[in-house]
Write an enzyme that holds these catalytic residues in place. Structure first.
Site, PDB file in Angstrom:
ATOM      1  N   LYS A  47      56.092  -6.224 -71.290  1.00 39.99           N
ATOM      2  CA  LYS A  47      55.125  -7.042 -70.522  1.00 39.99           C
ATOM      3  C   LYS A  47      55.601  -8.486 -70.456  1.00 39.99           C
ATOM      4  CE  LYS A  47      51.556  -8.973 -72.719  1.00 39.99           C
ATOM      5  NZ  LYS A  47      51.212 -10.403 -72.604  1.00 39.99           N
ATOM      6  N   ASN A  48      55.986  -9.030 -71.623  1.00 39.41           N
ATOM      7  CA  ASN A  48      56.299 -10.468 -71.653  1.00 39.41           C
ATOM      8  C   ASN A  48      57.636 -10.801 -70.992  1.00 39.41           C
ATOM      9  OD1 ASN A  48      53.863 -10.988 -72.764  1.00 39.41           O
ATOM     10  ND2 ASN A  48      54.614 -11.379 -74.846  1.00 39.41           N
ATOM     11  N   ARG A  53      47.088 -16.687 -68.733  1.00 39.05           N
ATOM     12  CA  ARG A  53      47.848 -17.904 -68.982  1.00 39.05           C
ATOM     13  C   ARG A  53      49.267 -17.825 -68.400  1.00 39.05           C
ATOM     14  NH1 ARG A  53      48.700 -22.390 -72.365  1.00 39.05           N
ATOM     15  NH2 ARG A  53      50.921 -22.505 -72.734  1.00 39.05           N
ATOM     16  N   CYS A  89      42.001 -20.653 -74.873  1.00 39.25           N
ATOM     17  CA  CYS A  89      42.587 -19.364 -75.227  1.00 39.25           C
ATOM     18  C   CYS A  89      42.115 -19.013 -76.624  1.00 39.25           C
ATOM     19  CB  CYS A  89      44.105 -19.468 -75.177  1.00 39.25           C
ATOM     20  SG  CYS A  89      44.897 -17.928 -75.572  1.00 39.25           S
ATOM     21  N   ARG A 142      46.577 -23.942 -76.610  1.00 39.71           N
ATOM     22  CA  ARG A 142      47.839 -23.593 -75.930  1.00 39.71           C
ATOM     23  C   ARG A 142      48.093 -24.622 -74.835  1.00 39.71           C
ATOM     24  NH1 ARG A 142      48.222 -17.257 -74.974  1.00 39.71           N
ATOM     25  NH2 ARG A 142      50.432 -17.739 -74.864  1.00 39.71           N
ATOM     26  N   PRO A 143      48.562 -25.805 -75.248  1.00 43.94           N
ATOM     27  CA  PRO A 143      48.793 -26.865 -74.268  1.00 43.94           C
ATOM     28  C   PRO A 143      49.949 -26.529 -73.325  1.00 43.94           C
ATOM     29  CG  PRO A 143      49.617 -27.518 -76.430  1.00 43.94           C
ATOM     30  CD  PRO A 143      48.965 -26.181 -76.614  1.00 43.94           C
ATOM     31  N   ASP A 196      51.947 -29.259 -72.252  1.00 41.98           N
ATOM     32  CA  ASP A 196      52.704 -30.520 -72.209  1.00 41.98           C
ATOM     33  C   ASP A 196      54.216 -30.302 -72.092  1.00 41.98           C
ATOM     34  OD1 ASP A 196      52.264 -29.458 -74.837  1.00 41.98           O
ATOM     35  OD2 ASP A 196      53.193 -31.247 -75.682  1.00 41.98           O
ATOM     36  N   ASP A 224      53.253 -12.154 -82.353  1.00 37.63           N
ATOM     37  CA  ASP A 224      52.599 -11.050 -81.639  1.00 37.63           C
ATOM     38  C   ASP A 224      52.516  -9.764 -82.464  1.00 37.63           C
ATOM     39  OD1 ASP A 224      52.234 -12.719 -79.512  1.00 37.63           O
ATOM     40  OD2 ASP A 224      53.905 -11.947 -78.327  1.00 37.63           O
ATOM     41  N   ARG A 278      45.482  -5.194 -71.145  1.00 33.66           N
ATOM     42  CA  ARG A 278      46.323  -6.274 -70.626  1.00 33.66           C
ATOM     43  C   ARG A 278      47.797  -6.032 -70.954  1.00 33.66           C
ATOM     44  NH1 ARG A 278      45.249 -11.513 -73.126  1.00 33.66           N
ATOM     45  NH2 ARG A 278      47.232 -11.753 -72.062  1.00 33.66           N
TER      46      ARG A 278
HETATM   47  N1  EPU Z   1      53.190 -25.183 -77.108  1.00 36.46           N
HETATM   48  C1  EPU Z   1      53.003 -26.541 -76.973  1.00 36.46           C
HETATM   49  N2  EPU Z   1      53.130 -27.093 -75.721  1.00 36.46           N
HETATM   50  C2  EPU Z   1      53.456 -26.351 -74.627  1.00 36.46           C
HETATM   51  C3  EPU Z   1      53.659 -24.961 -74.781  1.00 36.46           C
HETATM   52  C4  EPU Z   1      53.512 -24.399 -76.046  1.00 36.46           C
HETATM   53  O1  EPU Z   1      52.701 -27.244 -77.944  1.00 36.46           O
HETATM   54  O2  EPU Z   1      53.572 -26.917 -73.544  1.00 36.46           O
HETATM   55  C5  EPU Z   1      53.045 -24.585 -78.456  1.00 36.46           C
HETATM   56  C6  EPU Z   1      52.007 -23.460 -78.494  1.00 36.46           C
HETATM   57  O3  EPU Z   1      50.709 -23.964 -78.663  1.00 36.46           O
HETATM   58  C7  EPU Z   1      52.480 -22.635 -79.666  1.00 36.46           C
HETATM   59  C8  EPU Z   1      53.996 -22.763 -79.582  1.00 36.46           C
HETATM   60  O4  EPU Z   1      54.251 -23.916 -78.760  1.00 36.46           O
HETATM   61  O5  EPU Z   1      52.059 -23.191 -80.885  1.00 36.46           O
HETATM   62  C9  EPU Z   1      54.688 -21.578 -78.974  1.00 36.46           C
HETATM   63  O6  EPU Z   1      54.013 -21.176 -77.767  1.00 36.46           O
HETATM   64  P1  EPU Z   1      54.818 -20.627 -76.524  1.00 36.46           P
HETATM   65  O7  EPU Z   1      54.831 -21.642 -75.449  1.00 36.46           O
HETATM   66  O8  EPU Z   1      56.134 -20.094 -76.984  1.00 36.46           O
HETATM   67  O9  EPU Z   1      53.872 -19.437 -76.069  1.00 36.46           O
HETATM   68  P2  EPU Z   1      53.847 -18.859 -74.586  1.00 36.46           P
HETATM   69  O10 EPU Z   1      55.177 -18.980 -74.013  1.00 36.46           O
HETATM   70  O11 EPU Z   1      52.694 -19.401 -73.855  1.00 36.46           O
HETATM   71  C10 EPU Z   1      54.597 -16.416 -75.163  1.00 36.46           C
HETATM   72  C11 EPU Z   1      54.005 -15.051 -75.118  1.00 36.46           C
HETATM   73  C12 EPU Z   1      52.930 -14.919 -76.180  1.00 36.46           C
HETATM   74  C13 EPU Z   1      53.569 -15.190 -77.541  1.00 36.46           C
HETATM   75  C14 EPU Z   1      54.217 -16.581 -77.552  1.00 36.46           C
HETATM   76  C15 EPU Z   1      54.972 -16.900 -78.834  1.00 36.46           C
HETATM   77  C16 EPU Z   1      54.197 -14.385 -72.817  1.00 36.46           C
HETATM   78  C17 EPU Z   1      53.528 -14.075 -71.527  1.00 36.46           C
HETATM   79  N3  EPU Z   1      53.429 -14.808 -73.804  1.00 36.46           N
HETATM   80  O12 EPU Z   1      53.525 -17.322 -74.887  1.00 36.46           O
HETATM   81  O13 EPU Z   1      52.513 -13.567 -76.133  1.00 36.46           O
HETATM   82  O14 EPU Z   1      52.589 -15.124 -78.555  1.00 36.46           O
HETATM   83  O15 EPU Z   1      55.158 -16.664 -76.444  1.00 36.46           O
HETATM   84  O16 EPU Z   1      55.966 -15.970 -79.050  1.00 36.46           O
HETATM   85  O17 EPU Z   1      55.388 -14.230 -72.929  1.00 36.46           O
HETATM   86  C18 EPU Z   1      50.996 -11.774 -76.339  1.00 36.46           C
HETATM   87  O18 EPU Z   1      51.805 -11.064 -75.709  1.00 36.46           O
HETATM   88  O19 EPU Z   1      49.995 -11.299 -76.936  1.00 36.46           O
HETATM   89  C19 EPU Z   1      51.205 -13.220 -76.377  1.00 36.46           C
HETATM   90  C20 EPU Z   1      50.218 -14.072 -76.659  1.00 36.46           C
END
Ligand code: EPU
Length: 423
Positions: free
Chosen positions: A22-23, A91, A115, A120-121, A123, A309, A401
């Protein structure tokens, strides 16, 4: 809203195929917006998140056909505005920002809302795109981005306070493939899903080096072509069934896996006393419960560390594993909603400051429980498979999902599960 009735106690046996990731699929589907040429993408799991993404692509003007796992996308005439109603549901919709901005020079995408798994910012996503020269304003809950003269390659460090960002790295990589000049992403995420997106982009004609390391270099090209691409296996789905097999298995084999993506999950299962046996090619794995399982400590970390995850699923397993286990989530320190639900089934778990301290009990007992997010719901299913009695798991849409046909796969393995459809 559908619910799942799980009557615990059946031993699981047999073979199932693991679905496409999925991811990995979500950003890859969004990346099809980068080209006018047809993209055929195979093994896209039939889960609601990928279906939302396809709806968003249609709303942006792409021509989308889906025939079971194979999706064909032609994004000839697209518009830069992603509709709030679709974006707010998931998201990962923010993955369309990079491709839209890069291809059209502007994009308007709603800010994702709150979320349940924690803050989940975005930035770092914005920092990355601004680094390539985009102007970004937030207005009426929308991120308005514009790069009238095109994006220009730059060196950008994407490290945040919780480490690298997966979708942030993806967005920047997708924006950079059509930017002028060379982009270097420092502190890039190295998850297998990021590598799969890079491979997809390379198959379109992008020039990318270093995906899978902390430094990715991208040389912009003027345009991209089409492709026929197959998505990697879902390492989190595989990990979830590996835990089910360790808890309740009697010879469970999972086919279509990739051993190199499952190293940390395998290590923790071995450390807890279970048996994990891959075939020579690392594409199939058999997991058998150990005779004397024991508690263990887990700390989540970016790949190749233990995935956040998989945290909830291991909490479910350790809830009935003798001894004390400490589980720390450094990536999403608030991601422990499943613990309160498991406590209703008799689990002894204290949650404090991003850590769950689990005292293994002999067994759990069924109770009506509420799924709160995708992985938390998977954890409740695992807990229910081992519990005494029939557990009713409500709000099943969370699990739909990201787990393709979970009830059918569990039935194939001999579990006693029944989906009760809402009218
Ligand atoms: N973060 C920031 N700023 C940003 C983006 C992220 O501070 O702009 C922080 C987040 O708050 C978190 C860390 O960085 O503490 C890592 O978050 P990341 O951005 O890597 O998460 P994501 O890319 O939004 C993906 C997966 C998530 C998985 C995370 C971490 C997808 C669609 N989602 O999310 O998957 O938990 O990476 O590995 O790929 C799930 O499948 O259940 C799921 C939540």
């Amino acid at each position: 809203m559908d619910k799942l009735l799980v009557t615990g106690g059946n031993r699981l046996e047999g073979k199932i195929n693991i679905s496409g990731s999925k991811n990995a699929s979500l950003p890859i589907l969004a990346a099809a917006l980068l080209t006018e040429e047809p993209c055929i993408i195979r093994r896209v799991p039939d889960v609601s998140d990928t279906n939302y993404m396809l709806q968003i692509l249609r709303a942006l003007g792409a021509d989308v056909e889906r025939s079971s796992g194979t999706v064909r996308i032609v994004a000839k005439n697209i518009i830069p505005e992603a509709p709030y109603d679709l974006v707010r549901r998931m998201r990962a919709s923010i993955c369309v920002m990079g491709p839209l901005l890069s291809r059209l020079g502007r994009a308007s995408v709603s800010l994702p809302g709150g979320c349940i798994i924690g803050d989940r910012p975005v930035d770092l996503h914005l920092k990355g795109l601004q680094g390539l020269g985009a102007n970004i304003d937030v207005e009426g809950g929308n991120m308005l981005m514009e790069a009238g003269d095109g994006l220009i390659g730059a060196e950008i460090d994407m490290r945040g306070k919780h480490g690298p960002t997966v979708l942030g790295t993806d967005n920047l990589m997708m924006a950079a493939v059509l930017a002028e000049g060379v982009t270097v992403i420092e502190s890039a995420a190295s998850e297998p899903e990021v590598v799969d997106l890079a491979n997809f982009l390379i198959s379109l004609g992008a020039k990318i080096h270093g995906a899978g390391t902390r430094r990715i270099q991208i040389e912009g090209v003027p345009s991209l072509g089409g492709t026929d691409f197959t998505v990697i296996p879902d390492r989190i789905e595989a990990g979830t069934y590996m835990v089910a097999a360790a808890m309740m298995g009697n010879g469970v084999t999972l086919n279509r896996v990739n051993r190199t993506h499952l190293t940390s999950t395998t290590e923790v299962l071995l450390e807890s006393g279970h048996l994990v046996d891959f075939n020579a090619r690392g594409t199939s794995v058999t997991v058998t419960p150990g005779e004397a399982p024991q508690g263990c400590n887990i700390t989540t970390a970016p790949f190749p560390g233990f995935p956040t995850d998989m945290q909830a699923q291991f909490t479910a397993m350790l809830a009935t594993t003798p001894g004390l286990s400490v589980i720390e989530d450094t990536i999403f320190p608030q991601r422990f909603m499943h613990c309160a639900e498991m406590a209703r089934m008799g689990a002894e778990i204290d949650v404090d400051s991003g850590r769950a301290i689990v005292q293994g009990v002999e067994s759990l007992s069924a109770a009506p429980v509420m799924a709160s997010d995708l992985r938390a719901s998977a954890a409740l299913v695992l807990a229910a498979l081992g519990a005494k009695g029939t557990t009713e798991i409500n709000r099943l849409y969370h699990i739909d999902r990201g787990y393709e046909h979970i009830d059918e796969k569990l039935l194939l393995l001999g579990a006693d599960v029944e989906r009760v459809r809402s009218r």
